[in-house]
Design an enzyme around this catalytic site. Sequence first.
Site, PDB file in Angstrom:
ATOM      1  CE  LYS A 266      -3.221   2.628   2.992  1.00  0.00           C
ATOM      2  NZ  LYS A 266      -4.098   2.618   4.185  1.00  0.00           N
ATOM      3  CG  ASP A 271      -5.727   7.793   4.753  1.00  0.00           C
ATOM      4  OD1 ASP A 271      -6.679   8.383   4.193  1.00  0.00           O
ATOM      5  OD2 ASP A 271      -5.863   6.768   5.445  1.00  0.00           O
ATOM      6  CE  LYS A 278      -6.574   8.586   8.236  1.00  0.00           C
ATOM      7  NZ  LYS A 278      -7.157   7.436   8.943  1.00  0.00           N
ATOM      8  CG  ASP A 289      -1.956   5.214   4.942  1.00  0.00           C
ATOM      9  OD1 ASP A 289      -1.763   4.178   5.605  1.00  0.00           O
ATOM     10  OD2 ASP A 289      -3.071   5.537   4.478  1.00  0.00           O
ATOM     11  CG  ASP A 348      -9.934   7.135   7.028  1.00  0.00           C
ATOM     12  OD1 ASP A 348      -8.882   7.141   6.352  1.00  0.00           O
ATOM     13  OD2 ASP A 348      -9.961   7.322   8.260  1.00  0.00           O
ATOM     14  CD  GLU A 350      -6.818   5.071   2.616  1.00  0.00           C
ATOM     15  OE1 GLU A 350      -7.776   5.076   3.411  1.00  0.00           O
ATOM     16  OE2 GLU A 350      -5.644   4.919   2.983  1.00  0.00           O
ATOM     17  NE  ARG A 352     -10.749  -1.351   4.066  1.00  0.00           N
ATOM     18  CZ  ARG A 352     -11.260  -1.506   5.283  1.00  0.00           C
ATOM     19  NH1 ARG A 352     -12.357  -2.212   5.457  1.00  0.00           N
ATOM     20  NH2 ARG A 352     -10.671  -0.959   6.330  1.00  0.00           N
TER      21      ARG A 352
HETATM   22  N1  BES Z   1      -4.239   4.576   6.971  1.00  0.00           N
HETATM   23  C1  BES Z   1      -5.282   4.208   7.818  1.00  0.00           C
HETATM   24  C2  BES Z   1      -4.864   3.217   8.903  1.00  0.00           C
HETATM   25  C3  BES Z   1      -3.875   3.682   9.924  1.00  0.00           C
HETATM   26  C4  BES Z   1      -4.316   4.083  11.171  1.00  0.00           C
HETATM   27  C5  BES Z   1      -2.539   3.667   9.656  1.00  0.00           C
HETATM   28  C6  BES Z   1      -3.406   4.481  12.120  1.00  0.00           C
HETATM   29  C7  BES Z   1      -1.615   4.069  10.616  1.00  0.00           C
HETATM   30  C8  BES Z   1      -2.060   4.476  11.842  1.00  0.00           C
HETATM   31  C9  BES Z   1      -6.426   3.569   7.026  1.00  0.00           C
HETATM   32  O1  BES Z   1      -6.559   3.983   5.719  1.00  0.00           O
HETATM   33  C10 BES Z   1      -7.678   3.934   7.743  1.00  0.00           C
HETATM   34  O2  BES Z   1      -7.976   5.071   7.819  1.00  0.00           O
HETATM   35  N2  BES Z   1      -8.360   2.923   8.252  1.00  0.00           N
HETATM   36  C11 BES Z   1      -9.571   3.129   8.957  1.00  0.00           C
HETATM   37  C12 BES Z   1     -10.562   2.123   8.439  1.00  0.00           C
HETATM   38  C13 BES Z   1     -11.945   2.395   8.872  1.00  0.00           C
HETATM   39  C14 BES Z   1     -12.434   3.675   8.274  1.00  0.00           C
HETATM   40  C15 BES Z   1     -12.838   1.263   8.437  1.00  0.00           C
HETATM   41  C16 BES Z   1      -9.307   2.909  10.433  1.00  0.00           C
HETATM   42  O3  BES Z   1      -8.558   1.980  10.769  1.00  0.00           O
HETATM   43  O4  BES Z   1      -9.803   3.662  11.236  1.00  0.00           O
HETATM   44 ZN    ZN Z   2      -4.792   4.680   4.800  1.00  0.00          ZN
HETATM   45 ZN    ZN Z   3      -7.766   5.723   5.516  1.00  0.00          ZN
END
Ligand code: BES
Ligand code: ZN
Ligand code: ZN
Length: 502
Positions: A266, A271, A278, A289, A348, A350, A352
Amino acid sequence: MKIVKEQKTFEQVNTELLIVGVQKNCDHINGWKDFVSFYGENVEDWIRTCDIDTDRKKITKIPYTGENKHLKRVLFVGLGDTKTLTENELRETFGIVGKQLRALKVNEFSIWLESFTASPIDEQTIAFLFAEGAGMGFYQTPNYKTTSNEVDVYMDAVHFVTNADIDEIAAAYEVGKIYADSVNEARNLVNLPPNLLTATELGNYAEKLAKQYDFEIEILTKSELEELGMGGILSVNKGSVEEPRLITIKYQATEKWEDVIGLVGKGVTYDTGGYSIKPKTGMVGMKGDMGGAAAVLGAMKIIGEVRPNKNVVAVIGSTDNMISGEAFKPDDVITMYNGKTVEVLNTDAEGRLVLADAVTYAKQQGANYLIDVATLTGGVITALGFDKTGSLTNNEEFFDAFIESSIETGEFVWGMPLTEKDKKRIRKSDVADLNNSPGSDGHMIFGGGFVGEFVENTPWIHLDIAGTSGASSAHDLGPKGATGVMVRTLATFVERLGEQNK
Ligand code: BES
Ligand code: ZN
Ligand code: ZN
């Protein structure tokens, strides 16, 4: 890095610094008596009085004033009871030594290998672990301070005091150094600010890497992705003024392009969360990210150096996740590269979407097994904290072999369950084949499980490094910031697969 291939005795040491391991029972070390007579009897008194600390990971720096005119000081490295010393603890101990070398601005030094021997850790392994551990510990995060007066220091040359075969020692050290350098290069990528590391720049970096190691490389631009219909990566990119990139690198080891392992990363260079934005505290740090992409590129660098007997295809999907009038939205229905439709419930989630298209492409490029690496979910941090990578698999045998490599490198990986019920929730949508955010309960599994829908029957391991790819404070093997996690495990795994092919 110069490796001085001369077997030296203590008397012949011609560097200002000598590194010596001190164990709970130094008497057991081969050559200890020689060292005592060289250094002076008081070394044993100092160990008794704890002026030289033999506790594990404790370092004592003592001046040398004896006959050898080059040597100025000895760094005594505490190992504790070596009966219980693991390779990983030794690697971490060397990490602390690396930090000392930087603090002392030491470029050239000698190391007495036998003083670190602990059954079953032999001199070659010690040389490898030293180069790797100290090389990682030595790393410093680049900064952009205009007032910085830091002097650049490098671990420039190493000399060995040892009775072991010097060529074998030098070779092991060299590989350890390659591992450390590659981790540090991945760290540099992750630590880069997002205005400097765009998808285009990540592509440029990959291109340089490919040139250096004679890899085949293809970098797909936005219009090419549009032609292919890569709706996952393109949807995430819609809100951005920056172009996306799909980077594919091939390392061909055997005559035929078969039995290929795919490493998929990825590469979200920033992000924001998109319209499912966020909170401001959650956004800071999202330059990292693309940690999965960096892990894959770091592993490819090792592969380029070590040249294992295993075909590898690396695929990285890269874009940022931004907001604009054109950005994708919750409620959008998108069509992925493999034709499946997805109801976007959360912009968010994204990563996947990007990974799904990259995985489809890796399969098309001939990958027979897949490992994807991604900073995919905050859920993995809730579940496992900051020191364990969470994983999923659809093939236990493949997973067990991978875990062996992760034990070898000391990078903790923990398997999580992906059940039919979880899959059902990923497939639940009134309007599309899948949805990208089934819920916040146990959502690490939904993130990886979504990617699994695109992997289908290919043996696959998903690695969620959201917790492990960045450190909030300094640790034995490096400073605060990017850790370069999974670079070493991925490369070690590919090396081990290559050994089976011989
Ligand atoms: N890039 C984030 C995940 C992340 C969180 C990386 C903290 C490093 C530190 C990912 O794209 C994300 O935002 N995931 C969300 C998914 C949710 C919206 C289903 C998450 O984990 O909150
Ligand atoms: Zn992300
Ligand atoms: Zn995200």
